[in-house]
Design a protein around this motif. Structure first.
Motif, PDB file in Angstrom:
ATOM      1  N   UNK A 186       9.412  11.397   6.861  1.00 28.19           N
ATOM      2  CA  UNK A 186       7.956  11.500   6.913  1.00 28.19           C
ATOM      3  C   UNK A 186       7.430  12.460   5.844  1.00 28.19           C
ATOM      4  N   UNK A 187       6.215  12.190   5.401  1.00 28.03           N
ATOM      5  CA  UNK A 187       5.483  13.093   4.512  1.00 28.03           C
ATOM      6  C   UNK A 187       4.007  12.771   4.671  1.00 28.03           C
ATOM      7  N   UNK A 188       3.150  13.609   4.125  1.00 22.59           N
ATOM      8  CA  UNK A 188       1.715  13.344   4.230  1.00 22.59           C
ATOM      9  C   UNK A 188       1.271  12.349   3.170  1.00 22.59           C
ATOM     10  N   UNK A 189       0.098  11.779   3.362  1.00 23.00           N
ATOM     11  CA  UNK A 189      -0.430  10.842   2.379  1.00 23.00           C
ATOM     12  C   UNK A 189      -0.871  11.545   1.093  1.00 23.00           C
ATOM     13  N   UNK A 190      -0.756  12.876   1.065  1.00 18.20           N
ATOM     14  CA  UNK A 190      -1.067  13.651  -0.136  1.00 18.20           C
ATOM     15  C   UNK A 190       0.195  14.170  -0.833  1.00 18.20           C
ATOM     16  N   UNK A 191       1.348  13.830  -0.321  1.00 22.67           N
ATOM     17  CA  UNK A 191       2.580  14.354  -0.909  1.00 22.67           C
ATOM     18  C   UNK A 191       2.839  13.742  -2.281  1.00 22.67           C
ATOM     19  N   UNK A 192       3.671  14.413  -3.052  1.00 23.50           N
ATOM     20  CA  UNK A 192       3.972  13.988  -4.412  1.00 23.50           C
ATOM     21  C   UNK A 192       4.770  12.689  -4.410  1.00 23.50           C
ATOM     22  N   UNK A 193       4.616  11.910  -5.465  1.00 20.88           N
ATOM     23  CA  UNK A 193       5.338  10.638  -5.559  1.00 20.88           C
ATOM     24  C   UNK A 193       6.857  10.832  -5.556  1.00 20.88           C
ATOM     25  N   UNK A 194       7.319  12.023  -5.920  1.00 21.25           N
ATOM     26  CA  UNK A 194       8.758  12.288  -5.920  1.00 21.25           C
ATOM     27  C   UNK A 194       9.347  12.221  -4.518  1.00 21.25           C
ATOM     28  N   UNK A 195       8.524  12.459  -3.505  1.00 21.48           N
ATOM     29  CA  UNK A 195       8.997  12.353  -2.121  1.00 21.48           C
ATOM     30  C   UNK A 195       9.298  10.892  -1.797  1.00 21.48           C
ATOM     31  N   UNK A 196       8.399  10.016  -2.197  1.00 17.34           N
ATOM     32  CA  UNK A 196       8.627   8.583  -1.995  1.00 17.34           C
ATOM     33  C   UNK A 196       9.869   8.133  -2.758  1.00 17.34           C
ATOM     34  N   UNK A 197      10.044   8.658  -3.966  1.00 17.86           N
ATOM     35  CA  UNK A 197      11.213   8.297  -4.760  1.00 17.86           C
ATOM     36  C   UNK A 197      12.501   8.769  -4.082  1.00 17.86           C
ATOM     37  N   UNK A 198      12.466   9.956  -3.464  1.00 22.62           N
ATOM     38  CA  UNK A 198      13.647  10.446  -2.751  1.00 22.62           C
ATOM     39  C   UNK A 198      14.034   9.486  -1.634  1.00 22.62           C
ATOM     40  N   UNK A 199      13.024   8.951  -0.935  1.00 26.14           N
ATOM     41  CA  UNK A 199      13.304   7.974   0.113  1.00 26.14           C
ATOM     42  C   UNK A 199      13.940   6.714  -0.440  1.00 26.14           C
ATOM     43  N   UNK A 201      15.748   6.444  -3.250  1.00 29.27           N
ATOM     44  CA  UNK A 201      17.116   6.739  -3.682  1.00 29.27           C
ATOM     45  C   UNK A 201      18.025   6.945  -2.473  1.00 29.27           C
ATOM     46  N   UNK A 202      17.487   7.590  -1.440  1.00 29.56           N
ATOM     47  CA  UNK A 202      18.278   7.864  -0.239  1.00 29.56           C
ATOM     48  C   UNK A 202      18.464   6.656   0.654  1.00 29.56           C
ATOM     49  N   UNK A 203      17.767   5.559   0.368  1.00 27.91           N
ATOM     50  CA  UNK A 203      17.926   4.338   1.137  1.00 27.91           C
ATOM     51  C   UNK A 203      17.418   4.420   2.558  1.00 27.91           C
ATOM     52  N   UNK A 204      16.343   5.224   2.765  1.00 24.04           N
ATOM     53  CA  UNK A 204      15.799   5.374   4.120  1.00 24.04           C
ATOM     54  C   UNK A 204      14.311   5.024   4.119  1.00 24.04           C
ATOM     55  N   UNK A 205      13.803   4.676   5.280  1.00 24.45           N
ATOM     56  CA  UNK A 205      12.370   4.433   5.432  1.00 24.45           C
ATOM     57  C   UNK A 205      11.625   5.752   5.269  1.00 24.45           C
ATOM     58  N   UNK A 206      10.508   5.711   4.568  1.00 26.26           N
ATOM     59  CA  UNK A 206       9.658   6.893   4.434  1.00 26.26           C
ATOM     60  C   UNK A 206       8.241   6.502   4.823  1.00 26.26           C
ATOM     61  N   UNK A 207       7.668   7.229   5.775  1.00 31.74           N
ATOM     62  CA  UNK A 207       6.316   6.927   6.242  1.00 31.74           C
ATOM     63  C   UNK A 207       5.362   8.047   5.857  1.00 31.74           C
ATOM     64  N   UNK A 208       4.211   7.628   5.328  1.00 29.81           N
ATOM     65  CA  UNK A 208       3.167   8.569   4.945  1.00 29.81           C
ATOM     66  C   UNK A 208       2.187   8.745   6.106  1.00 29.81           C
ATOM     67  N   UNK A 209       1.961   9.971   6.510  1.00 32.16           N
ATOM     68  CA  UNK A 209       1.105  10.266   7.657  1.00 32.16           C
ATOM     69  C   UNK A 209      -0.285  10.669   7.167  1.00 32.16           C
ATOM     70  N   UNK A 210      -1.338  10.116   7.743  1.00 33.87           N
ATOM     71  CA  UNK A 210      -2.694  10.475   7.318  1.00 33.87           C
ATOM     72  C   UNK A 210      -2.985  11.960   7.525  1.00 33.87           C
ATOM     73  N   UNK A 211      -3.714  12.543   6.587  1.00 32.10           N
ATOM     74  CA  UNK A 211      -4.101  13.953   6.671  1.00 32.10           C
ATOM     75  C   UNK A 211      -5.505  14.076   7.242  1.00 32.10           C
ATOM     76  N   UNK A 212      -5.903  15.304   7.552  1.00 32.65           N
ATOM     77  CA  UNK A 212      -7.232  15.537   8.136  1.00 32.65           C
ATOM     78  C   UNK A 212      -8.290  15.626   7.038  1.00 32.65           C
ATOM     79  N   UNK A 213      -9.487  16.072   7.404  1.00 30.32           N
ATOM     80  CA  UNK A 213     -10.585  16.081   6.436  1.00 30.32           C
ATOM     81  C   UNK A 213     -10.415  17.136   5.352  1.00 30.32           C
ATOM     82  N   UNK A 214      -9.440  18.034   5.527  1.00 25.69           N
ATOM     83  CA  UNK A 214      -9.115  19.002   4.481  1.00 25.69           C
ATOM     84  C   UNK A 214      -7.838  18.626   3.740  1.00 25.69           C
ATOM     85  N   UNK A 215      -7.400  17.383   3.929  1.00 26.07           N
ATOM     86  CA  UNK A 215      -6.207  16.831   3.284  1.00 26.07           C
ATOM     87  C   UNK A 215      -4.939  17.593   3.681  1.00 26.07           C
TER      88      UNK A 215
END
Length: 490
Positions: A186-199, A201-215
């Motif tokens: 898991x990571x936030x919808x504001x996380x860096x694209x490198x987090x998605x890339x790690x998922x 490369x690691x061969x695992x599902x990665x889900x982006x979680x919505x952030x609040x009004x302050x991101x």
């Protein structure tokens, strides 16, 4: 080149570098070249006979410098800062001369041991919990990675290995493939694209979680997704919290996320690539509260702490989790003269087991030189100056009713835009970067196209902030005038 020639030419290069750094403000910050400009300017193959240093340096100015984006210009406000200082340059020169490949303790003992001490020094500068420090008896410790992207990937792979082994210990019949199919990170919808890339490369599902009004990523949002995924038979195992997101420098809520991760047996990695340097200042240290819940923590001194690239500091609470994921020990890397000595895995670590590559440069020299030649107080003053300049720019934006500030200005990044359409703001950014007097990049915040101004250069001053704002408002005036004329003619 012999030693006598190196002494002479080396002095000339030092003069060239010093002249470049002192005069970088006179160079156009953003290059005016087209893709593929360089190939026609150099030969198709390497020279058969040696060429002179003088000829090479002429080509540096003629061929290389026209294609350089000057990241250390005081008119560079794009991305985030990349650190540069003379002490770090000197250390890099020495590192290059020593030329060791410090994959293990015996490969160069000083390379290994200085790194462990420097990561402890830096950990103490940001008041990191003792569990992350090496010290004499700790289970944790620090290591220099090449980038925050590497640190995230290494953490994810270590967490993946740990959970697979735990589940196979409980149920020996479980295959790695069966477990991998159900793992989710898991990571936030504001996380860096490198987090998605790690998922990826690691061969695992990665889900982006919505952030609040302050991101900011909140605990309730994480818990909701965890409950849904566990009910669906998935296995949550890894979560990345970000401190100082790339888009807008927002901060995930560690005090809410941490206890949930600990309760759910989820590895929490903290990515503070940019913002982490600010935590050496007591007034910003509260932004790191909750780090005690984390399994790994990372930030980049090569962004904002005057240590030239590459130098990404990473700490883990349990170094055995990292080593357990990457340890391979072929005979050809052993030094049999030292096999009889009982090794303390923290005082004399084999850093090849803490990272993806085998080889590593003597990067801790840069930290040692910078920390000693600046001292903590001058490094704190440098951070505070950048933050002060960002608030100066924020104040200028707020005084102009045509513009709006889009997120809270906490450190050295200001997100702003003209009050109006995305197309209008895209046009403004295009005009800014086409004139090449300053350099900015954008971001998207929800459905808004936003301009980012990051305080980057070591030499930036108030005069450069004032110049940037004057330039932006002049271009905005031209753009709004043209837009009004078009509306009147419709």
């Amino acid at each position: 080149m012999n030693a006598a020639e190196f002494r002479k030419i080396g002095k000339e290069m030092v003069d060239y570098v010093a002249d470049y750094m002192e005069g970088v403000h006179k160079r156009q910050v953003y290059p005016d070249v087209d893709p593929g400009y360089l190939r026609p300017l150099i030969p198709d193959s390497a020279p058969q006979e040696p060429e002179t240093f003088e000829d090479i340096m002429k080509d540096v100015e003629k061929i290389i410098m026209p294609g350089i984006t000057h990241w250390h210009s005081p008119y560079f406000f794009a991305y985030f800062p990349t650190a540069s200082s003379y002490p770090a340059m000197l250390a890099d020169m020495l590192s290059g001369a020593i030329g060791c490949i410090g994959f293990s303790w015996i490969a160069s003992p000083a390379c290994t041991e200085l790194e462990t001490v420097m990561l402890d020094w830096l950990g103490k500068m940001i008041n990191l919990p003792e569990a992350f420090l090496a010290g004499k008896d700790g289970e944790g410790g620090g290591v220099i990675q090449g980038s925050a992207s590497e640190a995230t990937l290494v953490s994810l792979l270590a967490a993946r290995t740990k959970v697979i082994r735990q589940l196979q210990d409980k149920c020996p019949g479980l295959t790695k493939a069966a477990i991998m199919d159900k793992l989710v990170a898991y990571a936030s919808d504001q996380s860096h694209s490198s987090v998605e890339r790690a998922g990826l490369i690691g061969g695992v599902k990665l889900k982006m979680i919505p952030t609040d009004d302050k991101f900011s990523l909140r605990g309730s949002a994480l818990q909701k997704m965890l409950d849904e995924d566990k009910a669906a038979g998935l296995i949550p195992f890894f979560m990345v919290a970000t401190l100082g997101t790339t888009s807008c420098c927002s901060f995930d809520n560690l005090l809410e996320l941490g206890p949930i991760c600990n309760k759910e047996n989820i590895w929490m990695h903290i990515d503070a690539a940019y913002a982490g340097s600010a935590f050496i200042c007591p007034e910003f240290r509260h932004l790191l509260n909750g780090v005690e819940f984390a399994d790994s923590y990372n930030f980049n001194p090569h962004k904002w702490l005057l240590v030239n690239f590459d130098c990404s500091a990473m700490w883990v609470k349990k170094r055995r989790d990292l080593i357990g994921a990457f340890k391979l020990d072929p005979l050809y890397l052993h030094n049999h003269s030292y096999q009889v000595i009982p090794f303390d895995e923290m005082l004399c670590p084999h850093f090849q087991h803490w990272q993806i590559p085998l080889g590593r440069r003597f990067r801790s020299l840069k930290m040692w030189f910078v920390f000693r030649m600046y001292g903590v107080k001058r490094l704190q003053a440098y951070i505070r100056k950048h933050v002060k300049l960002s608030h100066e720019f924020e104040s200028l934006v707020q005084k102009d009713p045509r513009f709006e500030i889009c997120t809270e200005v906490v450190l050295g990044l200001v997100c702003f835009r003209i009050k109006g359409s995305n197309e209008l703001n895209e046009a403004l950014l295009e005009k800014i970067n086409k004139t090449k007097k300053i350099h900015l990049v954008p971001c998207h915040l929800r459905d808004k196209f936003v301009l980012r101004l990051a305080i980057c250069s070591r030499t930036v001053e108030s005069v450069h902030i004032q110049h940037a704002w004057q330039h932006i408002t002049e271009l905005a005036t031209e753009l709004l005038k043209k837009e009004n004329e078009q509306k009147m003619n419709q």
